[in-house]
Design a protein around this motif. Structure first.
Motif, PDB file in Angstrom:
ATOM      1  N   ILE A 167      40.302  98.329  21.553  1.00 49.52           N
ATOM      2  CA  ILE A 167      39.566  99.218  20.649  1.00 49.52           C
ATOM      3  C   ILE A 167      38.223  98.586  20.297  1.00 49.52           C
ATOM      4  N   THR A 168      37.157  99.318  20.537  1.00 51.63           N
ATOM      5  CA  THR A 168      35.783  98.836  20.391  1.00 51.63           C
ATOM      6  C   THR A 168      35.525  98.087  19.093  1.00 51.63           C
ATOM      7  N   TRP A 169      36.028  98.589  17.988  1.00 50.78           N
ATOM      8  CA  TRP A 169      35.684  98.050  16.668  1.00 50.78           C
ATOM      9  C   TRP A 169      36.535  96.850  16.275  1.00 50.78           C
ATOM     10  N   ASN A 170      37.548  96.516  17.058  1.00 48.52           N
ATOM     11  CA  ASN A 170      38.430  95.393  16.730  1.00 48.52           C
ATOM     12  C   ASN A 170      37.812  94.063  17.133  1.00 48.52           C
ATOM     13  N   PRO A 171      38.351  92.954  16.608  1.00 45.52           N
ATOM     14  CA  PRO A 171      37.865  91.630  17.012  1.00 45.52           C
ATOM     15  C   PRO A 171      38.250  91.303  18.461  1.00 45.52           C
ATOM     16  N   ILE A 172      37.608  90.302  18.997  1.00 44.48           N
ATOM     17  CA  ILE A 172      37.894  89.861  20.363  1.00 44.48           C
ATOM     18  C   ILE A 172      39.289  89.259  20.432  1.00 44.48           C
ATOM     19  N   ASP A 173      39.979  89.579  21.519  1.00 43.48           N
ATOM     20  CA  ASP A 173      41.328  89.071  21.778  1.00 43.48           C
ATOM     21  C   ASP A 173      41.212  88.026  22.883  1.00 43.48           C
ATOM     22  N   LYS A 174      41.405  86.753  22.523  1.00 42.32           N
ATOM     23  CA  LYS A 174      41.220  85.645  23.467  1.00 42.32           C
ATOM     24  C   LYS A 174      42.088  85.811  24.712  1.00 42.32           C
ATOM     25  N   SER A 175      43.300  86.298  24.575  1.00 41.97           N
ATOM     26  CA  SER A 175      44.174  86.451  25.744  1.00 41.97           C
ATOM     27  C   SER A 175      43.628  87.507  26.706  1.00 41.97           C
ATOM     28  N   ARG A 176      42.996  88.548  26.184  1.00 44.82           N
ATOM     29  CA  ARG A 176      42.374  89.554  27.054  1.00 44.82           C
ATOM     30  C   ARG A 176      41.185  88.955  27.809  1.00 44.82           C
ATOM     31  N   VAL A 177      40.406  88.127  27.133  1.00 45.41           N
ATOM     32  CA  VAL A 177      39.267  87.458  27.774  1.00 45.41           C
ATOM     33  C   VAL A 177      39.772  86.567  28.904  1.00 45.41           C
ATOM     34  N   GLU A 178      40.769  85.760  28.623  1.00 45.96           N
ATOM     35  CA  GLU A 178      41.301  84.843  29.634  1.00 45.96           C
ATOM     36  C   GLU A 178      41.866  85.598  30.835  1.00 45.96           C
ATOM     37  N   ALA A 179      42.596  86.686  30.591  1.00 48.55           N
ATOM     38  CA  ALA A 179      43.177  87.468  31.686  1.00 48.55           C
ATOM     39  C   ALA A 179      42.087  88.111  32.534  1.00 48.55           C
ATOM     40  N   LEU A 180      41.082  88.689  31.889  1.00 45.82           N
ATOM     41  CA  LEU A 180      40.002  89.331  32.642  1.00 45.82           C
ATOM     42  C   LEU A 180      39.233  88.293  33.459  1.00 45.82           C
ATOM     43  N   MET A 181      38.903  87.168  32.857  1.00 46.54           N
ATOM     44  CA  MET A 181      38.140  86.155  33.588  1.00 46.54           C
ATOM     45  C   MET A 181      38.938  85.578  34.743  1.00 46.54           C
ATOM     46  N   SER A 182      40.235  85.460  34.603  1.00 36.61           N
ATOM     47  CA  SER A 182      41.081  85.020  35.713  1.00 36.61           C
ATOM     48  C   SER A 182      41.001  86.022  36.859  1.00 36.61           C
ATOM     49  N   GLU A 183      41.044  87.296  36.533  1.00 36.28           N
ATOM     50  CA  GLU A 183      40.933  88.349  37.553  1.00 36.28           C
ATOM     51  C   GLU A 183      39.546  88.335  38.206  1.00 36.28           C
ATOM     52  N   ILE A 227      28.887  94.369  32.070  1.00 40.23           N
ATOM     53  CA  ILE A 227      28.765  94.297  30.619  1.00 40.23           C
ATOM     54  C   ILE A 227      30.162  94.629  30.105  1.00 40.23           C
ATOM     55  N   VAL A 228      30.744  93.759  29.306  1.00 41.62           N
ATOM     56  CA  VAL A 228      32.133  93.963  28.883  1.00 41.62           C
ATOM     57  C   VAL A 228      32.210  93.912  27.363  1.00 41.62           C
ATOM     58  N   GLY A 229      32.911  94.867  26.786  1.00 39.46           N
ATOM     59  CA  GLY A 229      33.071  94.898  25.336  1.00 39.46           C
ATOM     60  C   GLY A 229      34.474  95.303  24.943  1.00 39.46           C
ATOM     61  N   SER A 230      34.721  96.595  24.951  1.00 45.82           N
ATOM     62  CA  SER A 230      35.969  97.138  24.393  1.00 45.82           C
ATOM     63  C   SER A 230      37.221  96.554  25.017  1.00 45.82           C
ATOM     64  N   SER A 231      37.222  96.334  26.310  1.00 45.62           N
ATOM     65  CA  SER A 231      38.450  95.857  26.957  1.00 45.62           C
ATOM     66  C   SER A 231      38.825  94.442  26.522  1.00 45.62           C
ATOM     67  N   LEU A 232      37.903  93.732  25.890  1.00 46.60           N
ATOM     68  CA  LEU A 232      38.187  92.373  25.420  1.00 46.60           C
ATOM     69  C   LEU A 232      38.615  92.343  23.952  1.00 46.60           C
ATOM     70  N   LYS A 233      38.691  93.500  23.328  1.00 45.33           N
ATOM     71  CA  LYS A 233      39.029  93.591  21.913  1.00 45.33           C
ATOM     72  C   LYS A 233      40.533  93.787  21.727  1.00 45.33           C
ATOM     73  N   VAL A 234      41.024  93.445  20.561  1.00 46.25           N
ATOM     74  CA  VAL A 234      42.438  93.646  20.229  1.00 46.25           C
ATOM     75  C   VAL A 234      42.786  95.116  20.489  1.00 46.25           C
ATOM     76  N   ASP A 235      43.828  95.336  21.276  1.00 47.59           N
ATOM     77  CA  ASP A 235      44.302  96.670  21.656  1.00 47.59           C
ATOM     78  C   ASP A 235      43.261  97.489  22.431  1.00 47.59           C
TER      79      ASP A 235
END
Length: 186
Positions: free
Chosen positions: A163-179, A153-161
């Motif tokens: 931070i749980t309350w921030n919007p999703i950061d597409k580059s973080r999603v792409e990097a995590l999914m690549s890993e 279950i993934v949430g905070s690590s995919l957000k801008v900086d």
């Protein structure tokens, strides 16, 4: 909105199994995640949950198609009657028949302990019940934790900086999914 989604989605209304199931049923969610069993004490007071109550409520509202993912160690709380996590996992799988179980760290964004995940995975081996990382899954620990888990279950690590309350950061999603793809390629 539901018609626009092409993948299954799930819901969680924190610390309220019935609300979680009701929202899942109302939105057409495929699964839900919650503390469905156990007794815990923490920042939000005392929680005493019964899997039987959750299963009965699910049937009462006609949501038998909603998969139930059981969080077996609550973030933000401690069990009232502590037991080794492997024993809890075996007990929950045997007595509560979850569709999957989650292993958490102490709070949101803090990772589940790899050794705890390993113990849980070993304890329920052969049961067919998937084990998921519930908190703190991120680029830096994905490969390590996926050695012992079937997913996360993934949430905070995919957000801008992060931070749980921030919007999703597409580059973080792409990097995590690549890993994740790299770690699970075998």
């Amino acid at each position: 909105f539901r018609n626009e989604l092409s993948i299954p989605f799930g819901v969680n209304v924190l610390w309220d199994p019935n609300a979680t199931l009701a929202v899942a049923a109302a939105t057409g969610a495929a699964f839900c995640r919650e503390i469905f069993t156990g007794a815990f004490a923490g920042d939000f007071g005392l929680w005493v949950r019964s899997a039987g109550d959750a299963w009965r409520y699910r049937r009462q509202i006609g949501a038998q198609n909603v998969k139930m993912i059981f969080n077996i160690n609550a973030e933000f709380a401690a069990p009232v009657a502590p037991r080794p996590i492997a024993d809890v996992a075996r007990s929950v799988v045997f007595s509560s028949t979850p569709d999957a179980i989650c292993v958490s760290g102490p709070i949101t964004s803090q990772p589940a302990d790899a050794s705890a995940l390993a113990e849980v995975t070993s304890a329920i081996a052969g049961s067919g019940v998937p084990v998921l990382v519930n908190t703190g899954f991120k680029l830096a620990n994905a490969a390590e934790l996926l050695q012992f888990a079937d997913g996360a279950i993934v949430g905070s690590s995919l957000k801008v900086d992060g931070i749980t309350w921030n919007p999703i950061d597409k580059s973080r999603v792409e990097a995590l999914m690549s890993e994740v793809r790299s770690a699970t390629a075998n």
